[in-house]
Design a protein around this motif. Structure first.
Motif, PDB file in Angstrom:
ATOM      1  N   GLN A 292      96.800 -33.183 -35.721  1.00  0.00           N
ATOM      2  CA  GLN A 292      97.532 -33.964 -34.591  1.00  0.00           C
ATOM      3  C   GLN A 292      96.396 -34.331 -33.779  1.00  0.00           C
ATOM      4  O   GLN A 292      95.413 -33.506 -33.296  1.00  0.00           O
TER       5      GLN A 292
ATOM      6  N   GLY B 163      93.473 -32.412 -27.318  1.00  0.00           N
ATOM      7  CA  GLY B 163      93.127 -33.569 -28.060  1.00  0.00           C
ATOM      8  C   GLY B 163      93.359 -33.423 -29.395  1.00  0.00           C
ATOM      9  O   GLY B 163      93.697 -34.403 -30.090  1.00  0.00           O
TER      10      GLY B 163
ATOM     11  N   ASN C 150      95.102 -36.698 -30.422  1.00  0.00           N
ATOM     12  CA  ASN C 150      94.957 -37.517 -29.189  1.00  0.00           C
ATOM     13  C   ASN C 150      96.396 -38.423 -29.330  1.00  0.00           C
ATOM     14  O   ASN C 150      96.450 -39.425 -28.624  1.00  0.00           O
ATOM     15  N   GLY C 151      97.426 -37.999 -29.957  1.00  0.00           N
ATOM     16  CA  GLY C 151      98.727 -38.733 -29.788  1.00  0.00           C
ATOM     17  C   GLY C 151      98.986 -39.960 -30.605  1.00  0.00           C
ATOM     18  O   GLY C 151      99.868 -40.527 -30.969  1.00  0.00           O
ATOM     19  N   TRP C 152      97.627 -40.390 -31.305  1.00  0.00           N
ATOM     20  CA  TRP C 152      97.867 -41.548 -32.380  1.00  0.00           C
ATOM     21  C   TRP C 152      97.868 -41.089 -33.828  1.00  0.00           C
ATOM     22  O   TRP C 152      98.292 -41.785 -34.776  1.00  0.00           O
TER      23      TRP C 152
ATOM     24  N   ASN D  65      99.315 -38.126 -36.652  1.00  0.00           N
ATOM     25  CA  ASN D  65     100.069 -36.827 -36.959  1.00  0.00           C
ATOM     26  C   ASN D  65     100.346 -36.895 -38.631  1.00  0.00           C
ATOM     27  O   ASN D  65     101.289 -37.482 -38.788  1.00  0.00           O
TER      28      ASN D  65
ATOM     29  N   ARG E 242      98.801 -44.662 -35.618  1.00  0.00           N
ATOM     30  CA  ARG E 242      98.849 -45.860 -34.827  1.00  0.00           C
ATOM     31  C   ARG E 242      97.568 -46.792 -35.027  1.00  0.00           C
ATOM     32  O   ARG E 242      96.725 -46.198 -35.109  1.00  0.00           O
TER      33      ARG E 242
ATOM     34  N   ASP F 148     104.584 -50.430 -29.699  1.00  0.00           N
ATOM     35  CA  ASP F 148     105.947 -49.958 -29.747  1.00  0.00           C
ATOM     36  C   ASP F 148     107.004 -50.663 -30.085  1.00  0.00           C
ATOM     37  O   ASP F 148     107.112 -52.038 -29.445  1.00  0.00           O
TER      38      ASP F 148
ATOM     39  N   TRP G 214      86.879 -37.634 -32.738  1.00  0.00           N
ATOM     40  CA  TRP G 214      87.156 -36.589 -31.613  1.00  0.00           C
ATOM     41  C   TRP G 214      85.942 -35.879 -31.089  1.00  0.00           C
ATOM     42  O   TRP G 214      85.149 -35.447 -31.869  1.00  0.00           O
TER      43      TRP G 214
END
Length: 608
Positions: free
Chosen positions: A316, A292, A318-320, A322, A346, A375, A261
């Motif tokens: 958490q 992010g 960048n959405g990938w 957690n 992810r 997904d 990051w």
């Protein structure tokens, strides 16, 4: 001789003495010169030259000091002492620690708190009768200190300053001004309130790599530039100093290679760090939030410097990512060991962990609730250990969507991670993917190979698959009026000896490039696309009954199709599949079907 006290004649005299004392028990003023003035009951004594030897720190120049009794004949005679002094800081502080002051003892700090030079001015008022009533002594002092150095204002830290100011009164003693703390710039104020234990340092600081080094705090990131911040240090006798640091991070660029990051200097965020300046320093709470990234955790420094462990209860990214993360130091100059527990990750972000993108990654351990391959395909209860050599690779165990147990391997290709998943029951896989209500099967293999910056090319193969309940397949067979197979799917099931598929996974969905399921009673081919953004289906296929006879002419057709087969389409959404079939297409030989077959749709691109 009979003159009343209030009518004394004015008198003025100068003196030169070897020594005098302007206020016991303050030190003698030696080699002194001065004056005495008596006017209308007022007594004034002034020192124009003289030095006093302080208990610590050498001589003080006392020129300019005065002693005054405003009314020698009043009912309660009081005096005022105005002090002017110049000398070393320890000398000045040692005088302030003499009775009746005792400021340094009250503050529980030594008179050699700092080294340097000081110029002091101040006043003391007190009654001339004994005993002195409580609270009858009042005072206030200020001083300008120059060329200051101290290792005690902030214990264990080297503080320097060109100039500092000191203020003392009945309530507190304070030192303030621009300083450097172990080389880091700050504007600080140290204050002790009399009657309370300990003292406090507050400072406006430049949050930078220099400040973190000054505080001996090792964060799992690198910085450049500086951001305005606020530092508070609480100094309690007998305990390590406790500190807190806050900043909005504006002006500070951050690179957190441990989890891939970065933050530019122009963007803002929120940094909160609390801990103790012990040896080594400890961080009991760290909060860092910026575009992010959002993390909460604690840090432990290693003996001799460096990070021993960073434990983030939540991160958490960048959405990938957690999850909870632990970074463990492996010694100076060696990459951190990364462990994730709980939460979700992810596959597409895995290469960012532990510094893999910079080639300075350490070992990685995953114990995750969810590992999203793409997904719709989620590995649950995943446990695996991965080696960073050449990019992360290693083996794992998991379940698919909480169902069928699988094993797998992660590998690196072209700087990205791919995955191969194997299991013992292809029927259980279909149930876990909610593609069949009841099914049994033998082994299966699913492989995803990185393709480009974000796509994956996939291959799937399964053997010995028996489907007992598949609503979409039943609708196709019903549309084709294949009554025997409809009855079979609701009884012993439809058997496919082999199932093979090639597909592409993109950020917007899955494109089935080709697939074939072949059994003695039925052959099916299918291609098309599924949009993960809106769950829309767009598939076309061919169903070929009595495949063990009909498939004899397969050289003229695609895998899974016989000489004669019925075309069908699957549309709608995943929650409401719409099946359309063309029974008349059974009359057309396979080579004609190929002429009229439309290209595979690429809904993943269209919806992006």
């Amino acid at each position: 001789m009979g003159r009343s006290p209030g009518r004394c004649r004015p008198a003025f005299a100068r003196w030169t003495f070897a020594a005098c004392r302007n206020c016991p028990p303050l030190p003698l003023i030696e080699d002194s010169e001065g004056f005495v003035e008596i006017t209308a009951g007022r007594l004034g004594i002034g020192v124009t030259k003289g030095t006093a030897t302080a208990p610590t720190g050498g001589p003080l120049d006392m020129a300019g000091s005065t002693f005054t009794i405003a009314d020698m004949h009043g009912p309660a005679v009081g005096a005022r002492l105005d002090l002017q002094a110049e000398g070393t800081i320890p000398a000045m502080l040692s005088v302030l620690d003499l009775p009746p002051f005792g400021y340094m003892t009250k503050a529980n700090v030594p008179v050699d708190l700092a080294d340097g030079r000081a110029q002091m001015q101040g006043w003391v008022t007190f009654p001339l009768h004994t005993p002195m009533p409580a609270g009858s002594v009042d005072f206030a002092f200020s001083a300008a200190m120059q060329d200051v150095t101290s290792d005690q204002i902030v214990p264990g830290k080297h503080l320097t300053s060109n100039v500092l100011s000191v203020d003392v009164d009945r309530a507190h003693v304070a030192v303030s001004g621009p300083v450097q703390l172990n080389g880091a710039d700050a504007t600080a104020r140290w204050q002790h309130n009399f009657g309370t234990p300990g003292s406090q340092v507050t400072a406006d600081v430049a949050v930078s790599d220099a400040l973190l080094q000054a505080l001996a705090i090792e964060l799992p990131l690198t910085t450049s530039g500086a951001a305005p911040g606020q530092l508070q240090v609480d100094i309690i006798p007998g305990a390590p100093p406790a500190f807190s640091l806050t900043s909005d991070l504006a002006g500070l660029a951050i690179n957190a290679g441990a989890f891939g990051w970065q933050k530019g200097a122009a963007s803002r965020g929120n940094l909160q760090v609390t801990g103790t300046l012990s040896t080594p320093a400890q961080v009991s709470a760290l909060t860092l939030s910026a575009p992010g990234l959002d993390l909460r955790g604690q840090l432990a420094m290693a003996e001799g410097g460096g990070l021993a462990e960073a434990r983030f209860d939540r991160i958490q990214l960048n959405g990938w990512l957690n999850s909870a993360m632990t970074l463990t130091g492996q010694g100076q100059g060696r990459p951190l060991r990364t462990a994730l527990r709980g939460g979700s990750v992810r596959l597409s972000g895995l290469q960012s962990l532990g510094g893999a993108t910079t080639g300075n990654a350490g070992p990685l351990a995953l114990r995750l609730d969810q590992f999203e391959v793409f997904d719709g395909l989620v590995l649950t209860d995943l446990s695996g250990d991965f080696n960073p050599t050449g990019g992360y690779s290693g083996r794992f165990t998991a379940r698919i969507n909480g169902g069928v147990a699988v094993e797998g391997a992660v590998f690196t290709q072209n700087g990205r991670q791919g995955v191969q998943i194997t299991g013992a029951d292809a029927g259980a896989l279909l149930q876990s993917l909610r593609l069949s209500g009841a099914a049994r099967g033998e082994g299966f293999t699913l492989t995803l190979v990185p393709d480009g910056a974000s796509d994956y090319l996939g291959q799937f193969s399964a053997r010995g698959l028996r489907i007992l309940d598949a609503p979409a397949l039943a609708q196709v067979l019903d549309a084709a009026s294949v009554l025997g197979l409809i009855q079979q799917i609701s009884g012993q099931g439809v058997v496919f000896d082999t199932v093979d598929a090639t597909f592409r996974v993109s950020p917007g969905g899955v494109t089935l490039l080709s697939s074939a399921a072949v059994g003695p009673g039925l052959g099916i081919s299918l291609d098309g696309a599924y949009s993960t953004r809106d769950a829309v289906l767009d598939f076309q296929g061919v169903v070929s009954p009595v495949y063990f006879l009909n498939g004899i002419g397969q050289v003229m057709t695609r895998p899974g199709e016989g000489v004669f087969g019925m075309t069908f389409t699957l549309g709608g959404t995943a929650g409401q599949v719409q099946v359309a079939a063309n029974p008349l297409s059974l009359l057309a030989p396979g080579f004609l079907r190929e002429i009229f077959r439309r290209p595979v749709p690429d809904m993943t691109r269209e919806s992006g």
